[in-house]
Write an enzyme that holds these catalytic residues in place. Sequence first.
Site, PDB file in Angstrom:
ATOM      1  N   ARG A  74       0.893  -1.168  -0.023  1.00  0.00           N
ATOM      2  CA  ARG A  74      -0.153   0.025  -0.016  1.00  0.00           C
ATOM      3  C   ARG A  74       0.935   1.266  -0.045  1.00  0.00           C
ATOM      4  O   ARG A  74       1.881   1.372   0.832  1.00  0.00           O
ATOM      5  CB  ARG A  74      -0.797  -0.071   1.222  1.00  0.00           C
ATOM      6  CG  ARG A  74      -1.922   1.010   1.332  1.00  0.00           C
ATOM      7  CD  ARG A  74      -2.675   1.114   2.675  1.00  0.00           C
ATOM      8  NE  ARG A  74      -3.444  -0.573   2.381  1.00  0.00           N
ATOM      9  CZ  ARG A  74      -3.585  -1.282   3.667  1.00  0.00           C
ATOM     10  NH1 ARG A  74      -2.993  -0.878   4.774  1.00  0.00           N
ATOM     11  NH2 ARG A  74      -4.347  -2.397   3.481  1.00  0.00           N
ATOM     12  N   ARG A 144      -0.949   6.286   9.644  1.00  0.00           N
ATOM     13  CA  ARG A 144      -0.898   5.700   8.206  1.00  0.00           C
ATOM     14  C   ARG A 144      -1.240   6.664   7.487  1.00  0.00           C
ATOM     15  O   ARG A 144      -1.028   8.146   7.843  1.00  0.00           O
ATOM     16  CB  ARG A 144      -1.695   4.536   8.307  1.00  0.00           C
ATOM     17  CG  ARG A 144      -1.515   3.372   9.180  1.00  0.00           C
ATOM     18  CD  ARG A 144      -2.406   2.074   8.933  1.00  0.00           C
ATOM     19  NE  ARG A 144      -1.793   0.906   9.620  1.00  0.00           N
ATOM     20  CZ  ARG A 144      -2.581  -0.440   9.647  1.00  0.00           C
ATOM     21  NH1 ARG A 144      -3.163  -0.461   8.602  1.00  0.00           N
ATOM     22  NH2 ARG A 144      -1.842  -1.300  10.219  1.00  0.00           N
ATOM     23  N   LYS A 206      -2.348   0.334  14.887  1.00  0.00           N
ATOM     24  CA  LYS A 206      -2.536   1.379  13.908  1.00  0.00           C
ATOM     25  C   LYS A 206      -3.144   2.659  14.468  1.00  0.00           C
ATOM     26  O   LYS A 206      -4.022   2.558  15.231  1.00  0.00           O
ATOM     27  CB  LYS A 206      -3.201   0.867  12.862  1.00  0.00           C
ATOM     28  CG  LYS A 206      -4.725   0.330  13.003  1.00  0.00           C
ATOM     29  CD  LYS A 206      -5.218  -0.563  11.684  1.00  0.00           C
ATOM     30  CE  LYS A 206      -6.394  -1.084  12.108  1.00  0.00           C
ATOM     31  NZ  LYS A 206      -7.025  -1.884  10.929  1.00  0.00           N
ATOM     32  N   LYS A 208      -5.165   6.359  12.622  1.00  0.00           N
ATOM     33  CA  LYS A 208      -5.663   6.624  11.321  1.00  0.00           C
ATOM     34  C   LYS A 208      -6.213   8.308  11.608  1.00  0.00           C
ATOM     35  O   LYS A 208      -6.842   8.494  12.590  1.00  0.00           O
ATOM     36  CB  LYS A 208      -6.731   5.937  10.761  1.00  0.00           C
ATOM     37  CG  LYS A 208      -6.341   4.672  10.633  1.00  0.00           C
ATOM     38  CD  LYS A 208      -7.389   3.737  10.146  1.00  0.00           C
ATOM     39  CE  LYS A 208      -6.969   2.142   9.734  1.00  0.00           C
ATOM     40  NZ  LYS A 208      -8.277   1.451   9.046  1.00  0.00           N
ATOM     41  N   CYS A 426     -14.656  -4.141   0.811  1.00  0.00           N
ATOM     42  CA  CYS A 426     -13.262  -4.509   0.959  1.00  0.00           C
ATOM     43  C   CYS A 426     -12.708  -5.652   0.047  1.00  0.00           C
ATOM     44  O   CYS A 426     -13.506  -6.265  -0.653  1.00  0.00           O
ATOM     45  CB  CYS A 426     -12.890  -4.818   2.272  1.00  0.00           C
ATOM     46  SG  CYS A 426     -13.491  -6.481   2.936  1.00  0.00           S
ATOM     47  N   CYS A 432      -6.995 -11.600   1.162  1.00  0.00           N
ATOM     48  CA  CYS A 432      -6.711 -10.987   2.683  1.00  0.00           C
ATOM     49  C   CYS A 432      -6.924 -12.532   3.565  1.00  0.00           C
ATOM     50  O   CYS A 432      -7.832 -13.226   3.668  1.00  0.00           O
ATOM     51  CB  CYS A 432      -7.906 -10.270   2.997  1.00  0.00           C
ATOM     52  SG  CYS A 432      -8.028  -9.701   4.663  1.00  0.00           S
ATOM     53  N   CYS A 471     -14.897  -9.589   6.897  1.00  0.00           N
ATOM     54  CA  CYS A 471     -14.746  -9.919   8.088  1.00  0.00           C
ATOM     55  C   CYS A 471     -14.931  -8.404   9.125  1.00  0.00           C
ATOM     56  O   CYS A 471     -15.405  -7.743   8.542  1.00  0.00           O
ATOM     57  CB  CYS A 471     -13.001 -10.453   8.398  1.00  0.00           C
ATOM     58  SG  CYS A 471     -12.051  -8.768   8.552  1.00  0.00           S
ATOM     59  N   CYS A 475     -12.305  -2.588   7.566  1.00  0.00           N
ATOM     60  CA  CYS A 475     -11.684  -2.005   6.434  1.00  0.00           C
ATOM     61  C   CYS A 475     -12.715  -1.027   5.336  1.00  0.00           C
ATOM     62  O   CYS A 475     -12.444   0.006   5.073  1.00  0.00           O
ATOM     63  CB  CYS A 475     -10.855  -2.681   5.473  1.00  0.00           C
ATOM     64  SG  CYS A 475      -9.512  -3.399   6.445  1.00  0.00           S
TER      65      CYS A 475
END
Length: 562
Positions: A74, A144, A206, A208, A426, A432, A471, A475
């Site tokens: 990414r 990110r 993470k 954001k 997603c 994935c 899931c 995302c």
Amino acid sequence: MSDIKLAVNERIKTESNLLRGTIAEGLANQITGGLSDDDMQLTKFHGFYQQDDRDIRAERQKQKLEPRHSFMLRARVPGGICTPQQWLEIDRIASDLTIYGSIRLTTRQTFQYHGILKPQVKPLIQALGSVNLDSIAACGDVNRNVMCTPNPVESELHQEAYAWAIRLSDDLLPNTNAYAELWLDGEKVTSNEVEPMYGPTYLPRKFKIAVAIPPHNDVDIHANDLNFVAVGDNGKLAGFNVLVGGGMGTTHGDVNTFPRLADDLGFVKPEDAVEVAKAVLTVQRDWGCRTDRKRARLKYTLEDNGVDKFRAEVELRSGIKFEVPKAIVFTTRGDRFGWIKGVDNKWHLTLFIENGRIVDTETHPIKTGLVEIAKIHQGDFRMTANQNLIIAGVAEQDKEQIERLARLYGLYSDEISQQRLNSMACVALPTCALAMAEAERYLPSLVTKVEGLLTKHAIPDEHFVMRMTGCPNGCGRPFLAEVGFVGKGPGKYNMYLGAKNNGMRLNKMYRENIGEAEILSILDTLIAEWASNGLADERFGDFVVRSEVIQPVIIASRDFHG
């Protein structure tokens, strides 16, 4: 000595030599197509994940072969803007250095590649670097890619907000030289290297950031750890309302995990944004949970400590006092498709890219089409947080040629329904590792069937925000969709209803573990009731709440329908 058992990632980061690990040795190992478990965690900080093709995993196991390892990388593109020249290289890289040859626009307003074989990782990163793009901190326990409303109309306010998005991204990068050493053949640093902001173990999880420009909530401010909502004054940036503690990810069956809306800390001037961001980040570094990664996001730090305590600590660390938040209103969050003219007298064409996948097919050679546009375009390309692409800054004399190319290559059509334009998924299967069900490959066919239901009930031009993920990690931001589907198993989804159209209210689970037949039956009934009993201009999410299809509930001290 403390008896607290930290999450395994904390050990990996501590022993990583500031994110180097044994990645170089793993890349040189030709016996396997993958990397060690520890290095798989560290490569995330460099922007890529190890994956395998799950469609053929079982067959390879029968043949006593290791999984078909490859990598997803990414890019870091703050604000989602790149030049046509950069796009041409992005396209070439996909064709020459990946298995699938495709590009995918993400819900984080950047692009990613799938199917990168181990020998191609370094050449790919170097190729990105040749056009001033990188993947550092695009993944991992760091800040990110910073999103920013790609507003092509209010150009002056957008340019100011976009500039702050870039600065936030740059100033919150890790300090380690590991990325330059491993991928760009940079000089090795042998001593005295430190991470003054992140520390040796970086963040618990993470992080954001998004910058929004009202009235457009296209970056979904309630889905991010830290949000700066631009407040304009006569078209210029006066400052930001700062929101913290939003997040989507949850775990099936674990009531201690949940999606959460961001809280408002207050208003700050533009010049204070970076210091406030650093303070929020370091509070999360020090207060965030490092024993359970499922509870390690900033939203749980806010939930456990309360917004007042958190605000006070941010003010203490930054030396900045929050003012009362300014009044702002969000009315939309979808992209504005087709041509729009900005105040700069330039034209901007927003193209629908279904689920963000850019690849040539027999009927829609859109990857080639974007190359042809990039060859002549004099403005820029702007990726959106809804997986679409804006051909921005088109001069009047170039508008006809750009539109001709877009239509010729299947990039621009007047026939796409509003329902399809407002649906997204997603990646999920086959790449994935976390996916429990299909998403990107399945959603287009489900949209077609939903379009049929809207037509059946005489409202073919209506729509609701519909999102699907394989899931519960969130995302595709499914918990902010008026109709959300979260993968539970092959062909099975939890169905969520009742979020607000502008993204300011979470939805709630309506049915668990259902397949397509039940999904369509439920939507058939609800769409019929909405068509017959909905108020004038009442959105679907508001209708199901008002009609008590969904009952307001309190989860983790937060009203899902506030």
